[in-house]
Design a protein around this motif. Structure first.
Motif, mmCIF file in Angstrom:
data_model
loop_
_atom_site.group_PDB
_atom_site.id
_atom_site.type_symbol
_atom_site.label_atom_id
_atom_site.label_comp_id
_atom_site.label_asym_id
_atom_site.label_seq_id
_atom_site.Cartn_x
_atom_site.Cartn_y
_atom_site.Cartn_z
ATOM 1 N N SER B 102 0.863 -1.174 0.000
ATOM 2 C CA SER B 102 0.000 0.000 0.000
ATOM 3 C C SER B 102 0.902 1.227 0.000
ATOM 4 C CB SER B 102 -0.940 -0.001 1.206
ATOM 5 O OG SER B 102 -0.198 0.088 2.382
ATOM 6 N N ALA B 103 0.476 2.262 -0.670
ATOM 7 C CA ALA B 103 1.298 3.459 -0.787
ATOM 8 C C ALA B 103 0.444 4.685 -0.531
ATOM 9 C CB ALA B 103 1.907 3.537 -2.181
ATOM 10 N N GLU B 104 1.065 5.662 0.079
ATOM 11 C CA GLU B 104 0.334 6.894 0.398
ATOM 12 C C GLU B 104 1.080 8.096 -0.156
ATOM 13 O OE1 GLU B 104 -0.986 7.774 4.587
ATOM 14 O OE2 GLU B 104 0.316 9.487 4.234
ATOM 15 N N ILE B 105 0.326 8.989 -0.784
ATOM 16 C CA ILE B 105 0.911 10.241 -1.272
ATOM 17 C C ILE B 105 -0.073 11.353 -0.948
ATOM 18 C CG2 ILE B 105 -0.012 10.117 -3.644
ATOM 19 C CD1 ILE B 105 2.842 11.109 -4.522
ATOM 20 N N THR B 106 0.449 12.534 -0.713
ATOM 21 C CA THR B 106 -0.431 13.637 -0.304
ATOM 22 C C THR B 106 -0.205 14.868 -1.179
ATOM 23 O OG1 THR B 106 1.194 14.404 1.298
ATOM 24 C CG2 THR B 106 -0.511 12.919 2.120
ATOM 25 N N ASP B 107 -1.207 15.720 -1.190
ATOM 26 C CA ASP B 107 -1.107 17.015 -1.861
ATOM 27 C C ASP B 107 -1.726 18.020 -0.888
ATOM 28 O OD1 ASP B 107 -0.391 18.671 -3.863
ATOM 29 O OD2 ASP B 107 -1.915 18.053 -5.292
ATOM 30 N N ALA B 108 -1.001 19.058 -0.557
ATOM 31 C CA ALA B 108 -1.472 19.938 0.511
ATOM 32 C C ALA B 108 -1.455 21.399 0.088
ATOM 33 C CB ALA B 108 -0.601 19.763 1.752
ATOM 34 N N THR B 109 -2.389 22.154 0.629
ATOM 35 C CA THR B 109 -2.410 23.586 0.365
ATOM 36 C C THR B 109 -2.870 24.356 1.593
ATOM 37 O OG1 THR B 109 -3.201 25.325 -1.118
ATOM 38 C CG2 THR B 109 -4.774 23.581 -0.573
ATOM 39 N N LEU B 110 -2.331 25.552 1.730
ATOM 40 C CA LEU B 110 -2.782 26.458 2.786
ATOM 41 C C LEU B 110 -4.032 27.176 2.302
ATOM 42 C CD1 LEU B 110 0.699 28.004 3.598
ATOM 43 C CD2 LEU B 110 -0.648 26.665 5.216
ATOM 44 N N LEU B 111 -4.951 27.393 3.209
ATOM 45 C CA LEU B 111 -6.171 28.129 2.849
ATOM 46 C C LEU B 111 -6.601 28.983 4.030
ATOM 47 C CD1 LEU B 111 -8.581 28.517 0.794
ATOM 48 C CD2 LEU B 111 -9.747 26.715 2.067
ATOM 49 N N THR B 112 -6.882 30.244 3.754
ATOM 50 C CA THR B 112 -7.452 31.123 4.767
ATOM 51 C C THR B 112 -8.825 31.548 4.260
ATOM 52 O OG1 THR B 112 -5.239 31.923 5.259
ATOM 53 C CG2 THR B 112 -7.057 33.191 6.192
ATOM 54 N N PRO B 113 -9.875 30.823 4.642
ATOM 55 C CA PRO B 113 -11.210 31.153 4.124
ATOM 56 C C PRO B 113 -11.646 32.562 4.525
ATOM 57 C CG PRO B 113 -11.201 28.989 5.159
ATOM 58 C CD PRO B 113 -9.907 29.647 5.520
ATOM 59 N N LYS B 114 -12.286 33.229 3.589
ATOM 60 C CA LYS B 114 -12.781 34.575 3.855
ATOM 61 C C LYS B 114 -14.268 34.521 4.157
ATOM 62 C CE LYS B 114 -9.385 36.864 0.969
ATOM 63 N NZ LYS B 114 -9.120 37.396 -0.350
ATOM 64 N N PHE B 115 -14.707 35.518 4.890
ATOM 65 C CA PHE B 115 -16.128 35.648 5.181
ATOM 66 C C PHE B 115 -16.863 35.863 3.860
ATOM 67 C CE2 PHE B 115 -19.703 38.404 6.674
ATOM 68 C CZ PHE B 115 -20.362 37.412 7.377
ATOM 69 N N ARG B 116 -18.005 35.233 3.696
ATOM 70 C CA ARG B 116 -18.848 35.335 2.504
ATOM 71 C C ARG B 116 -18.165 34.799 1.240
ATOM 72 N NH1 ARG B 116 -23.431 38.139 3.437
ATOM 73 N NH2 ARG B 116 -23.826 38.485 1.235
ATOM 74 N N GLU B 117 -17.274 33.843 1.419
ATOM 75 C CA GLU B 117 -16.730 33.143 0.250
ATOM 76 C C GLU B 117 -16.967 31.652 0.417
ATOM 77 O OE1 GLU B 117 -13.160 35.845 -1.685
ATOM 78 O OE2 GLU B 117 -12.645 33.895 -0.859
ATOM 79 N N ARG B 118 -17.178 30.998 -0.719
ATOM 80 C CA ARG B 118 -17.392 29.553 -0.728
ATOM 81 C C ARG B 118 -16.273 28.916 -1.537
ATOM 82 N NH1 ARG B 118 -19.827 30.506 2.883
ATOM 83 N NH2 ARG B 118 -22.004 30.201 3.415
ATOM 84 N N TYR B 119 -15.899 27.703 -1.160
ATOM 85 C CA TYR B 119 -14.773 27.019 -1.808
ATOM 86 C C TYR B 119 -15.197 25.639 -2.304
ATOM 87 C CZ TYR B 119 -12.438 30.785 0.563
ATOM 88 O OH TYR B 119 -12.091 32.032 0.983
ATOM 89 N N THR B 120 -14.622 25.255 -3.416
ATOM 90 C CA THR B 120 -14.894 23.938 -3.979
ATOM 91 C C THR B 120 -13.563 23.266 -4.302
ATOM 92 O OG1 THR B 120 -16.910 24.776 -5.009
ATOM 93 C CG2 THR B 120 -16.083 22.680 -5.832
ATOM 94 N N ALA B 121 -13.438 22.011 -3.886
ATOM 95 C CA ALA B 121 -12.239 21.231 -4.242
ATOM 96 C C ALA B 121 -12.675 20.087 -5.147
ATOM 97 C CB ALA B 121 -11.553 20.699 -2.995
ATOM 98 N N ASP B 122 -12.042 19.983 -6.293
ATOM 99 C CA ASP B 122 -12.289 18.854 -7.202
ATOM 100 C C ASP B 122 -11.128 17.889 -7.064
ATOM 101 O OD1 ASP B 122 -14.666 19.822 -8.133
ATOM 102 O OD2 ASP B 122 -13.778 20.871 -9.841
ATOM 103 N N VAL B 123 -11.422 16.703 -6.567
ATOM 104 C CA VAL B 123 -10.386 15.693 -6.306
ATOM 105 C C VAL B 123 -10.589 14.542 -7.287
ATOM 106 C CG1 VAL B 123 -9.440 14.107 -4.573
ATOM 107 C CG2 VAL B 123 -10.377 16.323 -3.866
#
Lengths: 174, 161
Positions: B102-123
């Motif tokens: 079994s193998a594990e790999i990661t992808d990471a990002t910093l995020l500072t959500p703003k008020f009245r903003e919505r976020y979508t991640a497509d994986v």
């Protein structure tokens, strides 16, 4: 027991090169070309300029190829011992350019304690070397050099990057 | 015998629940992040699982694990604290049963959500290739919004106090 891929790569290179791990991308390419049994090459002409291919290699290698992966191998290790071995493998990539050319070289190193390398590059043996050469303003010849233990996802991803068909990242494990 | 079985079961549950180091993410009440996941593999004896680890990032860029969300449904909504730096770690685990690996790999990002903003991640994961795209849009706006660059942890800068 060490990571299967790392041990295999070292063993293959010991066989290929008279017990020496190729220390430069050029030496790696020559080793691959000399070994009909273990070496693999792939050549294609892509309808993208060298500048575009270079930019893709830079961007994608930064994001996808400078990573550490964790691999667990379960199995029978002999003598009735059944268990799991965990390995930590680091990948490093380098993109170099010269007039009319680009080269992407990827090294991988098993960071698991107890794993030792004799000679070879500081950041581990090469796992794939990709050369791009401008054919004209609009197309580039891309040559891939790798061995049979190189991650198939890595070969597939680099091919897609060169073609511009997919910009995903490889899982790097075999 | 029954007591022994019960004891072993309890011990196993304690070990699994407390010592694995993985805990379910307690989402913020405002669901400002939606994760769309597509993961499939062509190989018969291979399984791929995806998960999202969430860490809070303090002023000195130190991480504090907040929990994990298994991305085992095609769409998952969660709340990430607004105006606080978080590190989103998308984890891909691939198990090959016949090979016993079994193998594990990661992808990471910093995020500072703003008020009245919505976020979508497509994986996405398919045939050994993974990809993650992150988008932001204004609250109430149905337009797709704009793509956010991935910011690795090494790009984190300590905040001035």
């Amino acid at each position: 027991m060490k990571s299967a891929s790392t041990v295999a790569q070292i063993t293959v290179f010991a066989l290929l090169c008279g017990c020496a791990i190729p220390s430069t991308p050029l030496a790696y390419q020559q080793s691959v070309k000399q070994s009909a049994l273990f070496g693999r090459t792939k050549s294609m002409v892509v309808h993208r300029s060298l500048a575009v291919v270079t930019a893709t290699f830079r961007r994608q290698s930064q994001r996808c190829l400078n990573k550490t992966i964790f691999v667990e191998t379960r199995g029978d290790f002999g003598g009735g011992i059944v268990g799991t071995v965990a390995n930590k493998i680091a990948y490093y990539s380098t993109v170099t350019t010269s007039p009319g050319k680009v080269q992407l070289a990827v090294e991988s190193k098993d960071l698991t304690p107890g794993t030792h390398y004799v000679g070879g590059p500081k950041r581990g043996p090469y796992t794939i070397v990709v050369n791009g050469t401008a054919v004209n303003r609009y197309s580039t010849r891309v040559n891939l050099y790798y061995i049979y233990t190189t991650s198939s996802s890595l070969v597939s991803a680099v091919t897609d990057w060169a073609r511009g068909s997919d910009f995903g990242c490889p899982v790097l494990a075999n | 015998m029954r007591q022994l079985t019960r004891g072993v079961t309890v011990a196993a549950l304690i070990l699994l629940g407390g010592c694995s180091g993985i805990s379910a993410y307690r989402s913020a009440p405002d669901h400002n992040l939606t994760v769309h996941t597509q993961a499939h593999t062509a190989a018969f004896f291979t399984r791929v699982s995806t998960a999202l680890d969430i860490y809070s990032v303090d002023a000195d860029c130190k991480l504090r694990y907040q929990g994990t969300l298994q991305l085992n449904r095609s769409t998952v909504a969660l709340g990430v604290p607004v105006r606080q730096r978080s590190l989103l770690v998308f984890r891909f685990d691939r198990a090959a049963y016949l090979a016993g690996t079994s193998a594990e790999i990661t992808d990471a990002t910093l995020l500072t959500p703003k008020f009245r903003e919505r976020y979508t991640a497509d994986v996405r994961y398919a045939h050994g290739i993974y990809d993650v795209h992150l988008f932001a849009r204004r609250w109430g706006n149905r337009a797709p919004g704009w793509r956010l660059p991935f910011l690795p942890l090494k790009d984190c800068r300590p905040l001035k106090r």
